[in-house]
Enzyme design. Structure first.
Site, PDB file in Angstrom:
ATOM      1  N   LYS A 106       0.865  -1.192   0.000  1.00  0.00           N
ATOM      2  CA  LYS A 106       0.000   0.000   0.000  1.00  0.00           C
ATOM      3  C   LYS A 106       0.892   1.229   0.000  1.00  0.00           C
ATOM      4  O   LYS A 106       2.051   1.180   0.414  1.00  0.00           O
ATOM      5  CB  LYS A 106      -0.886   0.017   1.252  1.00  0.00           C
ATOM      6  N   GLY A 218     -20.167   6.903   2.458  1.00  0.00           N
ATOM      7  CA  GLY A 218     -19.087   7.163   1.510  1.00  0.00           C
ATOM      8  C   GLY A 218     -19.650   7.083   0.106  1.00  0.00           C
ATOM      9  O   GLY A 218     -20.298   6.084  -0.261  1.00  0.00           O
ATOM     10  N   GLY A 220     -17.967   7.651  -3.069  1.00  0.00           N
ATOM     11  CA  GLY A 220     -16.943   7.750  -4.109  1.00  0.00           C
ATOM     12  C   GLY A 220     -17.069   6.552  -5.027  1.00  0.00           C
ATOM     13  O   GLY A 220     -18.170   6.118  -5.365  1.00  0.00           O
ATOM     14  N   ASN A 221     -15.927   5.994  -5.424  1.00  0.00           N
ATOM     15  CA  ASN A 221     -15.953   4.860  -6.348  1.00  0.00           C
ATOM     16  C   ASN A 221     -16.772   3.704  -5.780  1.00  0.00           C
ATOM     17  O   ASN A 221     -17.733   3.238  -6.402  1.00  0.00           O
ATOM     18  CB  ASN A 221     -14.508   4.425  -6.651  1.00  0.00           C
TER      19      ASN A 221
HETATM   20  P1  NAD Z   1     -13.119   7.559  -3.115  1.00  0.00           P
HETATM   21  O1  NAD Z   1     -12.042   8.531  -2.910  1.00  0.00           O
HETATM   22  O2  NAD Z   1     -13.606   7.320  -4.497  1.00  0.00           O
HETATM   23  O3  NAD Z   1     -14.385   7.944  -2.194  1.00  0.00           O
HETATM   24  C1  NAD Z   1     -14.301   8.095  -0.816  1.00  0.00           C
HETATM   25  C2  NAD Z   1     -15.637   8.632  -0.340  1.00  0.00           C
HETATM   26  O4  NAD Z   1     -15.673   8.620   1.091  1.00  0.00           O
HETATM   27  C3  NAD Z   1     -15.905  10.081  -0.771  1.00  0.00           C
HETATM   28  O5  NAD Z   1     -17.233  10.191  -1.201  1.00  0.00           O
HETATM   29  C4  NAD Z   1     -15.710  10.859   0.533  1.00  0.00           C
HETATM   30  O6  NAD Z   1     -16.493  12.047   0.552  1.00  0.00           O
HETATM   31  C5  NAD Z   1     -16.235   9.849   1.518  1.00  0.00           C
HETATM   32  N1  NAD Z   1     -15.844  10.122   2.897  1.00  0.00           N
HETATM   33  C6  NAD Z   1     -14.656  10.511   3.393  1.00  0.00           C
HETATM   34  N2  NAD Z   1     -14.739  10.674   4.718  1.00  0.00           N
HETATM   35  C7  NAD Z   1     -16.013  10.370   5.061  1.00  0.00           C
HETATM   36  C8  NAD Z   1     -16.733  10.347   6.292  1.00  0.00           C
HETATM   37  N3  NAD Z   1     -16.137  10.672   7.424  1.00  0.00           N
HETATM   38  N4  NAD Z   1     -18.046   9.987   6.273  1.00  0.00           N
HETATM   39  C9  NAD Z   1     -18.653   9.655   5.125  1.00  0.00           C
HETATM   40  N5  NAD Z   1     -18.027   9.657   3.925  1.00  0.00           N
HETATM   41  C10 NAD Z   1     -16.718  10.007   3.908  1.00  0.00           C
HETATM   42  O7  NAD Z   1     -12.606   6.194  -2.432  1.00  0.00           O
HETATM   43  P2  NAD Z   1     -13.037   4.710  -2.761  1.00  0.00           P
HETATM   44  O8  NAD Z   1     -12.101   4.176  -3.775  1.00  0.00           O
HETATM   45  O9  NAD Z   1     -14.491   4.646  -2.969  1.00  0.00           O
HETATM   46  O10 NAD Z   1     -12.662   3.979  -1.381  1.00  0.00           O
HETATM   47  C11 NAD Z   1     -13.578   3.932  -0.302  1.00  0.00           C
HETATM   48  C12 NAD Z   1     -13.175   2.768   0.599  1.00  0.00           C
HETATM   49  O11 NAD Z   1     -13.188   1.573  -0.190  1.00  0.00           O
HETATM   50  C13 NAD Z   1     -11.787   2.869   1.183  1.00  0.00           C
HETATM   51  O12 NAD Z   1     -11.772   2.248   2.461  1.00  0.00           O
HETATM   52  C14 NAD Z   1     -10.947   2.056   0.220  1.00  0.00           C
HETATM   53  O13 NAD Z   1      -9.757   1.595   0.806  1.00  0.00           O
HETATM   54  C15 NAD Z   1     -11.928   0.948  -0.074  1.00  0.00           C
HETATM   55  N6  NAD Z   1     -11.633   0.202  -1.293  1.00  0.00           N
HETATM   56  C16 NAD Z   1     -11.667   0.808  -2.517  1.00  0.00           C
HETATM   57  C17 NAD Z   1     -11.364   0.050  -3.633  1.00  0.00           C
HETATM   58  C18 NAD Z   1     -11.422   0.624  -5.007  1.00  0.00           C
HETATM   59  O14 NAD Z   1     -11.223  -0.129  -5.976  1.00  0.00           O
HETATM   60  N7  NAD Z   1     -11.715   1.892  -5.186  1.00  0.00           N
HETATM   61  C19 NAD Z   1     -11.022  -1.309  -3.513  1.00  0.00           C
HETATM   62  C20 NAD Z   1     -11.040  -1.898  -2.257  1.00  0.00           C
HETATM   63  C21 NAD Z   1     -11.341  -1.137  -1.150  1.00  0.00           C
END
Ligand code: NAD
Length: 417
Positions: A106, A218, A220-221
């Site tokens: 990571k 959350g 995001g993605n």
């Molecule tokens: P991202 O950056 O696309 O989105 C993150 C989201 O979380 C945003 O909407 C942000 O506003 C929100 N957020 C941040 N702090 C917050 C809070 N206190 N309360 C509510 N919402 C909050 O990130 P992502 O890729 O969607 O990742 C989100 C989680 O999923 C992380 O834990 C990441 O490690 C995990 N993850 C992502 C992937 C991937 O392929 N993108 C894969 C495995 C795990």
């Protein structure tokens, strides 16, 4: 995340519990508790106004016994070395659980991406790659996107790596745009894989999920695609969503297209016209069938777990639940789909992307979906059967499956007995 929550200590405590059940030797246990290699560095950055700022970056290769390290890069103002260590450990167990020939790693940069212009973001991404280029590569360590990093950032990093090495090596990084050596199906792979685990959960619990109310923390993605695919694939009804600025709730359902458009236009889900305001903490305690934590670590704790009413907690985020909360949820009968099972679809399709890059031959979307479905379904039942056989909660069951495989690889290599 509370100020006292330490994700790495949580990851180590989870491992300790599994190591005891598995009866692995003290030396092997000690080895698995620590990253094999970590680097910390500074990235000097010229800002658009000509001034300079210095950012701190990390790359951690937690364990490479089963293959090259694999894991995302997070850009976040609260990033710490212990967060990166924890995420690297969880990646090690995740790649093992879905049985792909990779280890865990990571990386991250302490920064507030929202305060950077696109040009500054590109220079920061290239600066990060210059600092890690000598320790990564398709056969050593392969980064990917995570919180606040995206396919564009992966493209800049890939390009910088190719400039440094003078070779075409797209397999150095995954999560790239489909038009630049990315894989079909990578963008929604995390949520899609999560839906496979929810679908199978409903089968083993004998539940009908059509119309079931869902809350997503959350947006995001992971969170947005959970909203879309939950509706499309399983007929779920999303009633609450949140992002870093707040939460919204409509018991009659929140429209996916409208919510995404609102977030795109305004930067947040808050003030969405067709829903009531809610705090992010209240969202976790709504009377929903499924709660998707899809933001950050340490949000379901010993303090609020007794008030979580979801029947299924599907952890798209990494590390959202503390060990204290795990036991409370288990005793209260909630079915937790642990993070490194629920969100493993992302790294699974990242692995497919690496394979396609290595062969310079690209697969149709259906093939990616079929293989993802098969991989996630198999991993789900390995965890479920372990949980049934040992009468333990799902996270411990997932650890038992995953840690055993990594431990066996370490022993086979002759590193430790
Ligand atoms: P991202 O950056 O696309 O989105 C993150 C989201 O979380 C945003 O909407 C942000 O506003 C929100 N957020 C941040 N702090 C917050 C809070 N206190 N309360 C509510 N919402 C909050 O990130 P992502 O890729 O969607 O990742 C989100 C989680 O999923 C992380 O834990 C990441 O490690 C995990 N993850 C992502 C992937 C991937 O392929 N993108 C894969 C495995 C795990």
């Amino acid at each position: 995340m509370s100020a006292t929550f330490n994700p790495f200590q949580t990851a180590q405590r989870q491992l300790d519990e599994a190591a005891e059940v598995l009866g692995i030797s003290p030396a092997l246990h000690a080895f698995l508790r620590e990253p094999m290699q970590e680097v910390t560095f500074t990235i000097p950055l010229q800002m658009d106004d000509g001034s300079h700022e210095v950012f701190k970056g990390f790359r951690i290769q937690y364990n490479t016994a089963r293959g090259p390290a694999k894991g995302g890069i997070r850009f976040h103002s609260d990033e710490t070395i212990d967060t990166v260590r924890a995420l690297a450990a969880w990646m090690t167990w995740k790649t093992s659980l879905v049985d792909i020939p990779l280890g865990g790693g990571k990386g991250g940069v302490i920064c507030d991406p929202r305060s950077l212009t696109p040009a500054e973001m590109q220079r920061l991404s290239r600066g990060y790659m210059r600092k890690i280029a000598h320790i990564i590569g398709p056969e050593k360590d392969v980064p990917a996107p995570d919180v606040y990093t995206n396919p564009q950032i992966m493209a800049w990093m890939m390009d910088e790596y190719e400039v440094i090495t003078g070779r075409h090596l797209p397999g150095v990084i995954t999560g790239k745009p489909v038009d630049l050596c990315g894989s079909q199906g990578r963008c929604d792979a995390t949520a899609r894989g999560g839906m496979v685990t929810v679908r199978e959960t409903a089968k083993v619990l004998d539940m009908d999920l059509r119309g079931a109310p869902v809350a997503i923390q959350g947006y995001g993605n992971a969170g947005q695609y959970a909203h879309q695919l939950g509706g499309e694939l399983l007929g779920l009804q999303t009633v609450a969503i949140s992002d870093s600025r707040g939460a919204i709730y409509n018991p009659n359902g929140i429209d996916y297209d409208a919510a995404v458009a609102w977030k795109r236009e305004t930067g947040s889900v808050v003030n969405y016209p067709d829903a009531d305001a809610l705090s992010s903490a209240e969202l976790l305690e709504l009377p929903v069938t499924i709660l998707f934590p899809a933001a950050l670590e340490g949000v379901i704790t010993g303090e609020n777990a007794p008030r979580v009413r979801a029947k299924i907690v599907a952890e798209l985020a990494n590390g959202p639940t503390t060990p204290e909360a795990d036991h409370i949820l288990y005793e209260n009968g909630a079915f937790v789909i642990p993070d490194f099972l629920c969100n493993a679809g992302g790294v699974t399709v990242s692995y497919f992307e690496q394979v396609q890059n290595a062969y310079n031959f690209y697969w149709p979307l259906e093939e990616v979906h079929d293989l993802l479905n098969a991989t996630m379904t198999r991993a789900f039942y390995e965890v479920h059967e372990m949980a049934q056989a040992r009468q333990v909660h799902n996270r411990l069951a997932a650890y038992l499956v995953a840690v055993k495989r990594v431990a066996e690889a370490v022993v086979l290599r002759g590193w430790i007995r």
